[in-house]
Design a protein around this motif. Sequence first.
Motif, mmCIF file in Angstrom:
data_model
loop_
_atom_site.group_PDB
_atom_site.id
_atom_site.type_symbol
_atom_site.label_atom_id
_atom_site.label_comp_id
_atom_site.label_asym_id
_atom_site.label_seq_id
_atom_site.Cartn_x
_atom_site.Cartn_y
_atom_site.Cartn_z
ATOM 1 N N VAL A 23 4.219 13.094 1.530
ATOM 2 C CA VAL A 23 3.920 11.782 1.385
ATOM 3 C C VAL A 23 5.175 10.715 1.698
ATOM 4 C CG1 VAL A 23 4.601 10.365 -0.506
ATOM 5 C CG2 VAL A 23 3.136 12.504 -1.163
ATOM 6 N N PHE A 32 10.315 3.832 12.008
ATOM 7 C CA PHE A 32 10.317 2.235 11.182
ATOM 8 C C PHE A 32 11.333 1.626 12.097
ATOM 9 C CE2 PHE A 32 8.710 3.980 7.083
ATOM 10 C CZ PHE A 32 6.984 4.011 7.720
ATOM 11 N N GLY A 52 3.908 0.205 -1.549
ATOM 12 C CA GLY A 52 5.515 1.792 -1.620
ATOM 13 C C GLY A 52 6.354 1.456 -1.127
ATOM 14 N N GLY A 54 8.095 4.950 -1.511
ATOM 15 C CA GLY A 54 8.649 5.421 -0.898
ATOM 16 C C GLY A 54 10.474 6.053 -1.481
ATOM 17 N N LEU A 55 10.583 6.480 -0.051
ATOM 18 C CA LEU A 55 12.288 6.168 -0.162
ATOM 19 C C LEU A 55 13.412 5.037 0.241
ATOM 20 C CD1 LEU A 55 12.416 9.384 2.550
ATOM 21 C CD2 LEU A 55 12.299 9.900 0.203
ATOM 22 N N GLY A 56 12.044 4.259 0.898
ATOM 23 C CA GLY A 56 12.446 2.791 0.254
ATOM 24 C C GLY A 56 13.658 2.948 1.896
ATOM 25 N N ILE A 57 13.203 2.700 3.130
ATOM 26 C CA ILE A 57 13.574 3.136 4.027
ATOM 27 C C ILE A 57 12.987 1.769 4.922
ATOM 28 C CG2 ILE A 57 13.875 3.918 7.029
ATOM 29 C CD1 ILE A 57 12.716 6.937 5.623
ATOM 30 N N SER A 58 11.512 1.858 4.578
ATOM 31 C CA SER A 58 11.084 0.282 5.322
ATOM 32 C C SER A 58 11.501 -0.786 4.368
ATOM 33 C CB SER A 58 9.274 0.261 5.092
ATOM 34 O OG SER A 58 8.822 0.883 4.398
ATOM 35 N N GLU A 75 5.078 -0.422 -6.390
ATOM 36 C CA GLU A 75 5.154 0.912 -6.670
ATOM 37 C C GLU A 75 4.416 1.913 -7.998
ATOM 38 O OE1 GLU A 75 6.765 3.469 -4.080
ATOM 39 O OE2 GLU A 75 5.330 4.671 -6.087
ATOM 40 N N ILE A 76 3.352 2.454 -7.544
ATOM 41 C CA ILE A 76 2.853 3.083 -8.630
ATOM 42 C C ILE A 76 3.645 4.443 -9.103
ATOM 43 C CG2 ILE A 76 1.639 5.202 -7.029
ATOM 44 C CD1 ILE A 76 -1.016 3.852 -9.034
ATOM 45 N N ASP A 100 -0.190 0.414 -9.800
ATOM 46 C CA ASP A 100 -1.165 0.122 -8.739
ATOM 47 C C ASP A 100 -1.731 -1.134 -7.880
ATOM 48 O OD1 ASP A 100 -2.882 -0.043 -6.742
ATOM 49 O OD2 ASP A 100 -4.739 1.879 -8.568
ATOM 50 N N TRP A 101 -1.300 -0.856 -6.985
ATOM 51 C CA TRP A 101 -1.023 -2.845 -5.681
ATOM 52 C C TRP A 101 -2.183 -2.959 -6.513
ATOM 53 C CZ3 TRP A 101 -3.810 -4.099 -1.953
ATOM 54 C CH2 TRP A 101 -5.103 -3.403 -1.361
ATOM 55 N N ASP A 116 1.729 0.516 3.342
ATOM 56 C CA ASP A 116 2.919 1.602 3.252
ATOM 57 C C ASP A 116 2.223 2.767 2.064
ATOM 58 O OD1 ASP A 116 2.990 4.248 4.558
ATOM 59 O OD2 ASP A 116 4.932 3.918 4.744
ATOM 60 N N PHE A 118 0.239 5.530 -0.631
ATOM 61 C CA PHE A 118 -0.314 6.694 0.291
ATOM 62 C C PHE A 118 -1.648 7.125 -1.294
ATOM 63 C CE2 PHE A 118 0.026 11.548 -1.148
ATOM 64 C CZ PHE A 118 -0.019 12.233 -0.227
ATOM 65 N N TYR A 120 -2.957 9.297 -3.594
ATOM 66 C CA TYR A 120 -2.780 10.833 -4.163
ATOM 67 C C TYR A 120 -3.995 10.708 -5.951
ATOM 68 C CZ TYR A 120 2.094 9.417 -4.629
ATOM 69 O OH TYR A 120 3.298 9.396 -3.982
#
Length: 193
Positions: A23, A32, A52, A54-58, A75-76, A100-101, A116, A118, A120
Amino acid sequence: MTNTSLTFDVKTADRLIWQGQVVMSRSEAPYFWELFDRVAQVVRPARVLEIGFGLGISADLIQRRLQPAEHHIVEIDTGIYADLVRFAGNYRGVLAYLGDWRSVPLAAPFDLVFYDPFDYTGEPDDAVREAGLLRRLVGKEGALCHPHFGNGPPRVLPGFRTVVLERFTVPEIDMADGTNCRHAAAVLCYPEN
Ligand SMILES: C[S@@+](CC[C@H](N)C(=O)[O-])C[C@H]1O[C@@H](n2cnc3c(N)ncnc32)[C@H](O)[C@@H]1O
């Protein structure tokens, strides 16, 4: 689907793996970094929506490079949303939404939408409907940014004009299907009149 509590095969600070699919992985971080460097040269958004966490990188790079007054993040997944709430606690102007956005009420229009998510569900995309919703989120003046991997043409988003800011090579990125990629691009999409 409004929100969901997924069981990940792996959920660490560096990797999110679900049903064998990557993911998100920290291998995207150098990309990024380059991406937001290019985007910051073109737009200075006061209001950002990120789809989204995710890992919070962006999210971290958006804070550092773009410094928006408001940074809304949707975030879902409930577990990832808990990470997002922790992240939001460390920054002024970060607002967290669970769901859900496509159905969460969001305070559009935004100057920049970073898209960004994913998928599912495994269901085919309804590109026209999604692009219509994204157009509403960017309004008339905003821009949309999404990751672009590979050296092929950018994806077509109905109702948007896509501008490739730059193509570049990056350290190997782990893709969802287990392959690797060393080509990427910075793209911005503007609503067509
Ligand atoms: C590729 S990751 C995002 C990576 C993120 N940009 C980063 O830097 O770590 C995709 C994220 O979108 C979330 N997501 C998937 N579908 C979503 C939806 N319909 N609405 C909101 N978030 C969604 C996933 O749970 C996941 O956290």
